[in-house]
Design a protein around this motif. Structure first.
Motif, short mmCIF file in Angstrom:
data_model
loop_
_atom_site.label_atom_id
_atom_site.label_comp_id
_atom_site.label_asym_id
_atom_site.label_seq_id
_atom_site.Cartn_x
_atom_site.Cartn_y
_atom_site.Cartn_z
N GLY A 107 0.78 -1.23 0.00
CA GLY A 107 0.00 0.00 0.00
C GLY A 107 0.81 1.28 0.00
O GLY A 107 0.23 2.37 -0.03
N SER A 108 2.15 1.20 0.00
CA SER A 108 2.99 2.40 0.05
C SER A 108 3.18 2.95 -1.36
O SER A 108 4.23 2.75 -1.99
N THR A 109 2.18 3.67 -1.83
CA THR A 109 2.19 4.12 -3.23
C THR A 109 3.14 5.29 -3.50
O THR A 109 3.21 5.76 -4.63
N ARG A 110 3.87 5.74 -2.49
CA ARG A 110 4.92 6.72 -2.76
C ARG A 110 6.11 6.05 -3.46
O ARG A 110 7.00 6.75 -3.94
N MET A 111 6.09 4.72 -3.52
CA MET A 111 7.22 3.99 -4.09
C MET A 111 7.04 3.83 -5.60
O MET A 111 7.27 4.76 -6.35
N LYS A 112 6.60 2.68 -6.09
CA LYS A 112 6.51 2.50 -7.55
C LYS A 112 5.50 3.45 -8.20
O LYS A 112 5.78 4.00 -9.27
N CYS A 113 4.36 3.64 -7.57
CA CYS A 113 3.39 4.58 -8.14
C CYS A 113 3.97 5.98 -8.22
O CYS A 113 3.83 6.68 -9.23
N GLY A 114 4.65 6.40 -7.14
CA GLY A 114 5.26 7.72 -7.14
C GLY A 114 6.35 7.85 -8.18
O GLY A 114 6.47 8.88 -8.85
#
Length: 273
Positions: free
Chosen positions: A187-194
């Motif tokens: 759920g840490s979307t600051r990673m790949k999504c970011g």
């Protein structure tokens, strides 16, 4: 809709991993981001064409976001006037909680369904403009409600999301769905999504500036002379493009005309004199 961004990480017991293993796994996941963007390039291209068309017709571009994606869009927008010499206000950001609170990162503002449209109205949003919603989940209330209002007022919309068939994509005339998969930390979307969002912002803004004529060959000829490093860059652009060999002469021309492009235009007009 399928919430891929919330699916469990395939990596377990991260707290037991040595540093070398953690960084290797993060790096492996990051390598997949460019491939996810490649799959969405047709959508990105259509969005870019729409942005260029709107700006050429006298409109403006607005990023509209919350969380990591919204904050990353601020970083993209603030670079453009200096790098490409465009007027401030051509590319804008509407951020949940306000840009003035960027550092505070007020995540609770993501759920505010009125604030985004209020900020857009304050900026006199109109049918000439285009608004691009940024949301990894594709469901952020701040973004969704604002795009719904844009559609009601016949304002062209786009979006960048990381889940398929999301409500926000349904409110976008030009949706971009870049499916990066489950995150290393669930759920840490600051990673790949970011990372994907940052890459797409770079892709959009750079291509738009090129299409608007703010780049010649591969040089930022309209860069503003804000410090010595940039002034030196402008001088060297002028020397190359204007076929000048004297650095000091080129520097005087750049400073006198306020930039490489204006100095080049002056040289060309003198030759055609």
């Amino acid at each position: 809709m399928m919430r891929i961004t919330e699916q469990p990480s395939k990596y377990r017991h991260l707290e037991k991993m040595p540093v070398e293993e953690i960084t290797a796994h993060i790096n492996a996941e990051d390598k997949t981001v460019a491939c996810a963007i490649e799959a969405s390039l047709p959508q990105v291209n259509r969005l870019i064409d729409a942005i260029v068309s709107k700006i050429q017709a006298g409109g403006r571009m607005f990023y509209l976001g919350a969380g990591s994606g919204g904050r990353l869009s601020v970083l993209d927008a603030i670079e453009l006037p200096n790098t490409y010499g465009i007027e401030k206000g051509l590319v804008n950001v509407v951020l949940a909680g306000g840009i003035e609170n960027l550092y505070l990162a007020p995540e609770e503002k993501e759920d505010d369904t009125r604030e985004g449209w209020r900020q857009l109205r304050e900026k006199d949003i109109n049918e000439k403009d285009i608004v691009i919603g940024i949301s990894a989940s594709g469901t952020t209330p701040f973004v969704l409600a604002s795009l719904e209002e844009c559609r009601k007022h016949h304002i062209t919309t786009g979006c960048i999301v990381s889940n398929p068939s999301s409500p926000i994509a349904r409110q976008a005339d030009f949706p971009v769905e870049v499916i990066t998969g489950p995150e290393f930390i669930t759920g840490s979307t600051r990673m790949k999504c970011g990372t994907a969002q940052k890459m797409i912002f770079d892709m959009i803004s750079t291509t738009v500036m090129i299409r608007l004529g703010r780049v010649e060959d591969n040089r930022m000829v309209n860069v503003l002379l804000l410090n010595e490093k940039i002034t030196d860059r402008a001088v060297r652009i002028l020397m190359e493009k204007g076929e000048l060999s004297d650095y000091e002469e080129a520097r005087k021309l750049v400073l006198a005309h306020g930039g490489a492009k204006k100095a080049l235009d002056y040289l060309q007009s003198s030759l055609n004199g």
